[in-house]
Design a protein around this motif. Structure first.
Motif, PDB file in Angstrom:
ATOM      1  N   PRO A 318      62.189 -57.881   1.526  1.00  0.00           N
ATOM      2  CA  PRO A 318      60.925 -58.022   0.860  1.00  0.00           C
ATOM      3  C   PRO A 318      59.939 -58.454   2.029  1.00  0.00           C
ATOM      4  O   PRO A 318      58.258 -58.778   1.587  1.00  0.00           O
ATOM      5  CB  PRO A 318      61.235 -58.370  -0.293  1.00  0.00           C
ATOM      6  N   GLY A 319      60.350 -59.566   2.800  1.00  0.00           N
ATOM      7  CA  GLY A 319      59.102 -60.201   3.546  1.00  0.00           C
ATOM      8  C   GLY A 319      58.738 -59.027   4.774  1.00  0.00           C
ATOM      9  O   GLY A 319      57.088 -59.375   4.067  1.00  0.00           O
ATOM     10  N   SER A 320      59.586 -57.307   4.461  1.00  0.00           N
ATOM     11  CA  SER A 320      59.071 -57.061   5.762  1.00  0.00           C
ATOM     12  C   SER A 320      58.124 -56.205   4.852  1.00  0.00           C
ATOM     13  O   SER A 320      57.423 -55.822   5.504  1.00  0.00           O
ATOM     14  CB  SER A 320      59.909 -56.178   6.276  1.00  0.00           C
ATOM     15  N   PHE A 321      58.844 -55.532   3.335  1.00  0.00           N
ATOM     16  CA  PHE A 321      57.702 -54.492   2.720  1.00  0.00           C
ATOM     17  C   PHE A 321      56.349 -55.675   2.281  1.00  0.00           C
ATOM     18  O   PHE A 321      54.973 -54.822   2.871  1.00  0.00           O
ATOM     19  CB  PHE A 321      58.327 -54.488   2.169  1.00  0.00           C
ATOM     20  N   LEU A 322      56.269 -56.715   2.578  1.00  0.00           N
ATOM     21  CA  LEU A 322      55.361 -57.358   1.956  1.00  0.00           C
ATOM     22  C   LEU A 322      54.352 -57.534   3.025  1.00  0.00           C
ATOM     23  O   LEU A 322      52.797 -57.157   2.804  1.00  0.00           O
ATOM     24  CB  LEU A 322      55.263 -58.984   1.843  1.00  0.00           C
ATOM     25  N   SER A 323      55.190 -57.925   3.985  1.00  0.00           N
ATOM     26  CA  SER A 323      53.434 -58.132   5.650  1.00  0.00           C
ATOM     27  C   SER A 323      53.057 -56.081   5.729  1.00  0.00           C
ATOM     28  O   SER A 323      52.011 -55.663   6.413  1.00  0.00           O
ATOM     29  CB  SER A 323      54.385 -58.587   6.768  1.00  0.00           C
ATOM     30  N   ALA A 324      53.999 -55.343   4.851  1.00  0.00           N
ATOM     31  CA  ALA A 324      53.694 -53.841   5.152  1.00  0.00           C
ATOM     32  C   ALA A 324      52.297 -53.517   4.506  1.00  0.00           C
ATOM     33  O   ALA A 324      51.948 -53.003   4.572  1.00  0.00           O
ATOM     34  CB  ALA A 324      54.902 -52.842   5.606  1.00  0.00           C
ATOM     35  N   MET A 325      52.287 -53.813   3.426  1.00  0.00           N
ATOM     36  CA  MET A 325      51.760 -53.917   2.330  1.00  0.00           C
ATOM     37  C   MET A 325      50.630 -54.076   2.668  1.00  0.00           C
ATOM     38  O   MET A 325      49.368 -53.733   1.781  1.00  0.00           O
ATOM     39  CB  MET A 325      51.991 -54.320   0.655  1.00  0.00           C
TER      40      MET A 325
END
Length: 459
Positions: A318-325
């Protein structure tokens, strides 16, 4: 994490610390050194492999880093004593320091308009490696021990060698060296594999072409132009021995504020990230020591440790998804600062003695936020420097981060083992908070801005 995907190796050291300590009766300082020497090696390797790849090609840098990492990692499994183990872990760290070689090679193939997105995707694969390593530790350590874990962990690096024969050299590197005919061959092969046609025109060096992140043009149309230019590039005038001139530019009046703040951000992110990874095991191990549990309970504690490492590793997804968003929606500065301050919030409850489930939740949330921040700082760093000093700036900032990685085991292990958990957590809180302040004072926001080729006043 991006460059910092070395987190999978850190998970290896994190998992084997307590087992090696019990087997060889190590002191807390000796235990800390097992992890710290890896970062010393990475600090040296980050610079050394960069020089190799810049002078002899990305493929050769790729080859040497894979050989050193896999060889030293595998031989670590047969270390007969403590000295040989830390020596081999040091060599493995030198190999792991070549992570920027892979990152540079990858980014030089990515179209400019989608570079930010692909940087996050690239980071996600480091996260997958971390999770697989945690899974391996959870499965292997209780039954077979740390030697099997080290041997099996070296296999992926050996597999990299199988792809060396089909790994193309970077066309950008070839152009920079004046080998345009070889660069054309690589581009033509890429075009055939993708069933597309290369744009018409002559291949020219982009040494004097500004890369525009927000333009609609592709990387290929930047490299291919109808302009008349010789295939042979002229060499730069003068030499930059040891990068001294580049370092001088980084500390020039126009760049010094951005440079020092970026160093603080890298140090804080690395110190916090690897500290949180270590805390996952050291809080359990430290609590066992402070509570003076019986030897019979060690196995159950270790089982809980590997479970905690496995669960907390999933926080990076989720950290990767959050940074992408958020990175392109709210900007780099606000995204990084908010993630760092939120990580402080998640860590603070660990000042007090918590149940196992609450400890997992706190570490999960803190690791999610700090991994997102670490991903974004690696996006921001190349955007803040002009082309002439961009690679040097990122490399030195990354080395400063390595120093944070070297120091944090001494804190996480020594303080927790001496039953000073509160002091340890408060120190992490302070470092993360100061890093958040440094990000807040970054000279400007780079969201939507094109890359600069010349020095601009960042103050």
């Amino acid at each position: 994490m991006m460059e910092e995907g070395q987190s999978a190796s850190y998970t290896v050291d994190d998992a084997l610390l307590s087992s090696v300590q019990l087997e060889w009766k190590l002191t807390s300082h000796q235990e800390s050194m097992i992890t710290s020497v890896v970062f010393v090696g990475m600090l040296i390797g980050a610079y050394s492999w960069g020089v190799v790849s810049d002078n002899y090609g990305r493929r050769r840098g790729f080859l040497f880093t894979a050989i050193v990492t896999s060889g030293a990692g595998f031989l670590s499994a047969f270390a007969p004593n403590y000295v040989s183990l830390i020596s081999l872990r040091f060599l493995a760290g030198i190999g792991l320091g070549g992570g920027p070689v892979l990152g540079s090679w990858f980014l030089e193939f990515v179209p400019a308009p989608t570079r930010g997105t692909w940087m996050v995707v690239f980071s996600a694969f480091w996260t997958v490696g971390t999770i697989l390593e945690a899974s391996l530790a959870w499965t292997v350590m209780p039954k077979f021990g740390w030697r099997w874990l080290l041997a099996l962990s070296a296999i992926p690096s050996f597999l990299l060698l199988l792809f060396y024969a089909i790994t193309p050299e970077s066309p950008r590197f070839l152009c920079m060296k004046g080998r345009t005919s070889e660069a054309v061959d690589v581009l033509e092969k890429m075009a055939r594999l993708n069933n597309v046609q290369l744009p018409s025109g002559r291949l020219v060096s982009d040494k004097n072409i500004e890369l525009d992140e927000v333009s609609g043009s592709s990387e290929s149309t930047t490299l291919l132009s109808g302009a008349e230019e010789s295939d042979n590039l002229s060499e730069d005038q003068g030499s930059d021995f040891g990068g001294i001139k580049s370092v001088g530019k980084l500390l020039s009046p126009k760049l010094i504020r951005a440079t020092l703040l970026l160093w603080m951000a890298f140090f804080g992110n690395a110190f916090a990230y690897y500290g949180i990874v270590l805390l996952t095991s050291e809080l359990s191990n430290g609590n066992r020591i402070c509570a003076k549990q019986d030897v019979e309970s060690v196995n159950s504690t270790n089982a809980s440790l590997y479970k905690n490492v496995f669960i907390s590793s999933f926080a990076e997804i989720p950290g990767s998804f959050l940074s992408a968003m958020i990175v392109d929606r709210f900007g780099r500065k606000l995204s990084m600062a908010s993630m760092l301050f939120t990580s402080c919030v998640f860590l603070f409850p660990l000042v007090f003695s918590l149940t196992d489930i609450l400890t997992r939740i706190s570490l999960f949330g803190a690791r999610l936020c700090i991994s997102a921040s670490f991903t974004i700082v690696y996006i921001y760093a190349p955007e803040i420097y002009p082309t002439a000093v961009r690679t040097t700036g990122i490399g030195i900032a990354s080395s400063v981060g390595r120093i944070g990685g070297i120091l944090c085991p001494l804190v996480a292990v020594a303080l927790v083992h001496s039953c000073q958990q509160t002091t340890s957590i408060l120190l992490f809180e302070l470092v993360i908070f100061l890093s958040g302040l440094a990000v807040s004072f970054f000279p400007f926001e780079t969201k939507g801005c094109r890359l600069n080729d010349t020095e601009v006043d960042m103050n």
